[in-house]
Design a protein around this motif. Structure first.
Motif, PDB file in Angstrom:
ATOM      1  N   HIS A  76       0.693  -1.133  -0.049  1.00 57.63           N
ATOM      2  CA  HIS A  76      -0.095   0.055   0.157  1.00 57.63           C
ATOM      3  C   HIS A  76       0.715   1.258   0.057  1.00 57.63           C
ATOM      4  O   HIS A  76       0.273   2.359   0.082  1.00 57.63           O
ATOM      5  CB  HIS A  76      -0.899  -0.093   1.281  1.00 57.63           C
ATOM      6  CG  HIS A  76      -2.030  -0.991   1.205  1.00 57.63           C
ATOM      7  ND1 HIS A  76      -1.854  -2.216   1.742  1.00 57.63           N
ATOM      8  CD2 HIS A  76      -3.190  -0.932   0.701  1.00 57.63           C
ATOM      9  CE1 HIS A  76      -3.009  -3.059   1.507  1.00 57.63           C
ATOM     10  NE2 HIS A  76      -3.813  -2.250   0.873  1.00 57.63           N
ATOM     11  N   LEU A  77       2.046   1.018  -0.032  1.00 57.70           N
ATOM     12  CA  LEU A  77       3.272   2.237  -0.115  1.00 57.70           C
ATOM     13  C   LEU A  77       2.779   3.327  -1.353  1.00 57.70           C
ATOM     14  O   LEU A  77       3.387   4.565  -1.198  1.00 57.70           O
ATOM     15  CB  LEU A  77       4.695   1.905   0.003  1.00 57.70           C
ATOM     16  CG  LEU A  77       5.391   1.518   1.237  1.00 57.70           C
ATOM     17  CD1 LEU A  77       6.264   0.756   1.028  1.00 57.70           C
ATOM     18  CD2 LEU A  77       5.312   2.820   2.093  1.00 57.70           C
ATOM     19  N   TYR A  78       2.249   2.657  -2.472  1.00 59.35           N
ATOM     20  CA  TYR A  78       1.956   3.667  -3.373  1.00 59.35           C
ATOM     21  C   TYR A  78       1.020   4.787  -3.113  1.00 59.35           C
ATOM     22  O   TYR A  78       1.041   6.088  -3.619  1.00 59.35           O
ATOM     23  CB  TYR A  78       1.464   2.955  -4.717  1.00 59.35           C
ATOM     24  CG  TYR A  78      -0.102   2.507  -4.424  1.00 59.35           C
ATOM     25  CD1 TYR A  78      -1.240   3.188  -4.779  1.00 59.35           C
ATOM     26  CD2 TYR A  78      -0.226   1.071  -3.738  1.00 59.35           C
ATOM     27  CE1 TYR A  78      -2.380   2.604  -4.759  1.00 59.35           C
ATOM     28  CE2 TYR A  78      -1.398   0.689  -3.585  1.00 59.35           C
ATOM     29  CZ  TYR A  78      -2.612   1.368  -3.843  1.00 59.35           C
ATOM     30  OH  TYR A  78      -3.813   0.812  -3.672  1.00 59.35           O
ATOM     31  N   GLN A  79       0.347   4.524  -1.878  1.00 60.66           N
ATOM     32  CA  GLN A  79      -0.433   5.721  -1.637  1.00 60.66           C
ATOM     33  C   GLN A  79       0.125   6.914  -0.599  1.00 60.66           C
ATOM     34  O   GLN A  79      -0.355   7.747  -0.177  1.00 60.66           O
ATOM     35  CB  GLN A  79      -1.737   4.894  -0.737  1.00 60.66           C
ATOM     36  CG  GLN A  79      -2.628   4.082  -1.560  1.00 60.66           C
ATOM     37  CD  GLN A  79      -3.734   3.376  -0.670  1.00 60.66           C
ATOM     38  OE1 GLN A  79      -3.985   3.725   0.452  1.00 60.66           O
ATOM     39  NE2 GLN A  79      -3.960   2.090  -1.374  1.00 60.66           N
ATOM     40  N   GLY A  80       1.303   6.192  -0.013  1.00 63.00           N
ATOM     41  CA  GLY A  80       2.176   7.177   0.751  1.00 63.00           C
ATOM     42  C   GLY A  80       2.485   6.570   2.446  1.00 63.00           C
ATOM     43  O   GLY A  80       1.878   5.260   2.590  1.00 63.00           O
ATOM     44  N   PRO A  81       3.393   7.090   2.899  1.00 62.67           N
ATOM     45  CA  PRO A  81       3.737   6.717   4.105  1.00 62.67           C
ATOM     46  C   PRO A  81       2.442   6.355   5.035  1.00 62.67           C
ATOM     47  O   PRO A  81       2.658   5.504   6.103  1.00 62.67           O
ATOM     48  CB  PRO A  81       4.561   7.475   4.770  1.00 62.67           C
ATOM     49  CG  PRO A  81       5.258   8.423   3.644  1.00 62.67           C
ATOM     50  CD  PRO A  81       3.941   8.443   2.783  1.00 62.67           C
ATOM     51  N   GLY A  82       1.444   7.269   5.171  1.00 65.92           N
ATOM     52  CA  GLY A  82       0.516   7.236   6.105  1.00 65.92           C
ATOM     53  C   GLY A  82      -0.267   5.658   5.950  1.00 65.92           C
ATOM     54  O   GLY A  82      -0.591   5.155   7.007  1.00 65.92           O
ATOM     55  N   PRO A  83      -0.731   5.307   4.663  1.00 67.70           N
ATOM     56  CA  PRO A  83      -1.386   4.368   4.449  1.00 67.70           C
ATOM     57  C   PRO A  83      -0.587   3.247   4.775  1.00 67.70           C
ATOM     58  O   PRO A  83      -1.061   2.109   5.267  1.00 67.70           O
ATOM     59  CB  PRO A  83      -1.719   4.369   3.008  1.00 67.70           C
ATOM     60  CG  PRO A  83      -1.997   5.829   2.761  1.00 67.70           C
ATOM     61  CD  PRO A  83      -1.021   6.337   3.605  1.00 67.70           C
TER      62      PRO A  83
END
Length: 258
Positions: free
Chosen positions: A200-207
């Motif tokens: 899910h890293l493609y969404q960013g560090p938060g997700p």
């Protein structure tokens, strides 16, 4: 004794090889692409918070062809799920009962699934809003903006595809194999949770952080219950709400979800 040790080492190598191959054609590959995607996002001039990650975009501008591509994508994404069930079957026993992926306890599985929705799903939506405000997540477009008659059914199927992929492969299959390799309870739970977060890293560090936390909760529940079905139920419900409810959420909270 020597022969037994050699057989044990050979078995371990085969299990690790099998795990590598399974992940290489499924969510492990997604994790690698997600890492590259995150690097790409972070090295752009545009801030991460101003970027968009589309989950279920149209695959063609022609409706019949888009539907065909969508259904084919869902079908072939489920092939690795069938593969791990087959691998568990040939290694002994009924794979569905082995990981609790059956309908023997429908009421209990449904109840536990809804419990996980409340424990994981609702806080997850709040966390996503927080990550967006802090700039640690791209804007996740969970469903296409151009709708057709088949949009909602396909989104429901896409949600089921995600639930089956992640829970059967990352939890049911991977936990079984890592147990056979002798890894400890928390090594398995944390390792699987990090894998869940990584694709899910493609969404960013938060997700990534949110999905690792979800993986820890789901992993602990599977270890305790011995059934993957409640996880599939919970994941399916969460993704249906995310995919189908996205246009409504976007209309009500454009700042948080846009």
């Amino acid at each position: 004794m020597v022969r037994a040790l050699e057989w044990a080492r050979l078995r371990r190598r085969r299990l690790w090889t099998e795990i590598g191959l399974v992940l290489g054609i499924s969510l492990g590959a997604s994790a690698v692409y997600s890492v590259v995607s995150l690097i790409s996002r972070l090295t752009q001039e545009t801030a991460l918070a101003d970027q968009t990650a589309t989950l279920n975009g149209a695959l063609s501008d022609r409706a019949w062809l888009d539907l065909t591509y969508q259904l084919l994508a869902i079908f072939f994404d489920l092939v690795p799920v069938a593969l791990v069930l087959y691998l568990l079957a040939i290694s002994g026993g009924n794979p569905f009962r082995r990981i609790g992926f059956d309908f023997r306890e429908p009421a209990r599985d449904l109840g536990r699934g809804w419990l996980l929705v409340l424990v994981v799903g609702v806080p997850g939506i709040v966390l996503y809003a927080v990550w967006r405000m802090l700039g640690y997540s791209a804007a996740v477009v969970a469903s296409p903006l151009d709708t057709h008659w088949y949009t909602v059914p396909v989104l429901v199927l896409a949600a089921l595809r995600a639930a089956l992929q992640e829970e059967v492969i990352v939890v049911g299959y991977l936990f079984t194999r890592l147990r056979q390799l002798g890894l400890s309870k928390w090594a398995i739970i944390l390792g699987a949770a990090v894998l869940r977060g990584s694709y899910h890293l493609y969404q960013g560090p938060g997700p990534f952080v949110g999905n690792v936390a979800m993986g820890i909760v789901f992993g602990w529940c599977y270890w305790r219950w011995g059934r993957v079905m409640p996880l599939v139920v919970a994941h399916w419900i969460i993704d249906i709400v995310s995919f189908v409810g996205y246009p409504v959420a976007l209309a009500w909270f454009p700042t948080l979800f846009g």
